[in-house]
Design a protein around this motif. Structure first.
Motif, PDB file in Angstrom:
ATOM      1  N   CYS A  17      -2.357  -2.976   9.224  1.00 20.66           N
ATOM      2  CA  CYS A  17      -1.097  -3.330   8.561  1.00 20.66           C
ATOM      3  C   CYS A  17      -0.142  -2.148   8.651  1.00 20.66           C
ATOM      4  N   HIS A  18       1.128  -2.456   8.879  1.00 21.28           N
ATOM      5  CA  HIS A  18       2.148  -1.432   9.089  1.00 21.28           C
ATOM      6  C   HIS A  18       2.895  -1.171   7.776  1.00 21.28           C
ATOM      7  N   LEU A  19       2.244  -0.465   6.875  1.00 18.99           N
ATOM      8  CA  LEU A  19       2.850  -0.201   5.575  1.00 18.99           C
ATOM      9  C   LEU A  19       4.041   0.744   5.661  1.00 18.99           C
ATOM     10  N   LEU A  20       4.214   1.410   6.794  1.00 15.54           N
ATOM     11  CA  LEU A  20       5.370   2.294   6.965  1.00 15.54           C
ATOM     12  C   LEU A  20       6.633   1.525   7.335  1.00 15.54           C
ATOM     13  N   ASP A  21       6.500   0.259   7.678  1.00 11.65           N
ATOM     14  CA  ASP A  21       7.631  -0.521   8.158  1.00 11.65           C
ATOM     15  C   ASP A  21       8.238  -1.338   7.014  1.00 11.65           C
ATOM     16  N   GLU A  22       9.543  -1.556   7.112  1.00  7.67           N
ATOM     17  CA  GLU A  22      10.222  -2.398   6.120  1.00  7.67           C
ATOM     18  C   GLU A  22       9.955  -3.875   6.414  1.00  7.67           C
ATOM     19  N   PRO A  23       9.905  -4.690   5.353  1.00  5.16           N
ATOM     20  CA  PRO A  23      10.291  -4.383   3.971  1.00  5.16           C
ATOM     21  C   PRO A  23       9.151  -3.860   3.103  1.00  5.16           C
ATOM     22  N   LEU A  24       8.015  -3.496   3.703  1.00  5.36           N
ATOM     23  CA  LEU A  24       6.864  -3.068   2.909  1.00  5.36           C
ATOM     24  C   LEU A  24       7.035  -1.666   2.331  1.00  5.36           C
ATOM     25  N   PHE A  25       7.541  -0.742   3.142  1.00  5.63           N
ATOM     26  CA  PHE A  25       7.536   0.668   2.757  1.00  5.63           C
ATOM     27  C   PHE A  25       8.354   0.930   1.499  1.00  5.63           C
ATOM     28  N   SER A  26       9.480   0.269   1.356  1.00  7.34           N
ATOM     29  CA  SER A  26      10.370   0.548   0.226  1.00  7.34           C
ATOM     30  C   SER A  26       9.844  -0.013  -1.087  1.00  7.34           C
TER      31      SER A  26
END
Length: 272
Positions: A17-26
């Motif tokens: 999972c790409h937790l560094l990518d939006e909209p997840l990171f914010s």
């Protein structure tokens, strides 16, 4: 598929999972909490860009349930010179002995891909794979129309530490040499799509030791999610879908996947 005992505290692992990518990171705290409520307790987070490495490293103290993977995705190999990218990779592998190398690989899907970009992807993949071998780390592999080419590199380098084939969509015949080399097949949110015929043709040929669960969040969105982006919480739906197919409990699927993740991560957890 055989059953095995499950424990009350069993938690799912989102192996990609790409937790560094939006909209997840914010809104990471909310994303992590929603995943936990759905039974997801651990996350393997790969980098895409070279500059992601420092950002990901900063998450590891507040979120000890994140396992990092450092590397440069084939889409972004043009952003930094190979020597500089490798220096960053080595720096982070030395600092984080639990880290994998990823997301690395080859992507030949673009029909207009230039020869220069193809060569650059090959150089980055070979060099990052060699670095993973040097540091005895598993890898997370991205591929599109390049599975056989990647296998040739892995075999030429005699890579020994296995890893995960992200978003596997090939045949069982293509999968077998990877499984023999210690790789696990990433099964994810594509299972939630009603037209995913290819993956359902693969499932009858898999054993419980062949796969890991993933979402590729925030990507690989399905209409079943009822929202505009994917999240790690939906790995529970992936587990339930597989459980329906194999006629077992989703907790059994979680147990198989977690054991398979552990079997891959074991080399990277040794004392160095």
């Amino acid at each position: 598929m055989s059953k095995k005992p499950i424990t009350a505290d069993l938690r799912l692992i989102d192996s990609h999972c790409h937790l560094l990518d939006e909209p997840l990171f914010s809104k990471l705290p909310e994303v992590i909490q929603a995943a936990f409520v759905s039974g997801v307790g651990a996350f393997i987070v790969p980098c895409s860009h070279a500059h992601d490495m420092a950002v990901l490293a900063n998450l590891l103290t507040p979120y000890p349930n994140i396992t990092p993977a450092f590397g440069v995705h084939p889409f972004y190999v043009h952003e930094l010179a190979l020597d500089d990218a490798l220096a960053l990779l080595r720096q982070h592998l030395e600092a984080y002995p639990q880290a994998l190398v990823g997301e690395i690989g080859l992507d030949w899907a673009d029909k207009h891909l230039s020869d220069a970009n193809r060569l650059l992807q090959q150089d980055f993949f070979a060099a990052q794979l060699q670095t993973a071998q040097q540091y005895q780390r598993p890898v997370i592999l991205h591929y599109r129309q390049s599975l056989d080419d990647m296998l040739a590199v892995v075999k030429t380098q005699q890579f020994q530490y296995g890893g995960f084939l992200h978003g596997y969509s090939g045949s069982i015949e293509q999968a077998r040499p990877w499984l023999q080399l210690g790789f696990k097949l990433g099964l994810g949110s594509v299972l939630l799509k009603p037209n995913a015929r290819k993956i359902y043709q693969l499932l009858p040929h898999l054993t419980s030791s062949d796969y890991v669960l993933e979402t590729d969040a925030p990507y690989m969105v399905s209409s079943a999610m009822n929202q505009a982006y994917n999240e790690p919480k939906f790995v529970r739906a992936v587990a339930e879908t597989l459980a329906d197919f194999y006629q077992c409990a989703w907790q059994d699927i979680a147990a198989y996947s977690s054991a398979n993740v552990a079997s891959v991560l074991k080399p990277s957890c040794r004392e160095e």
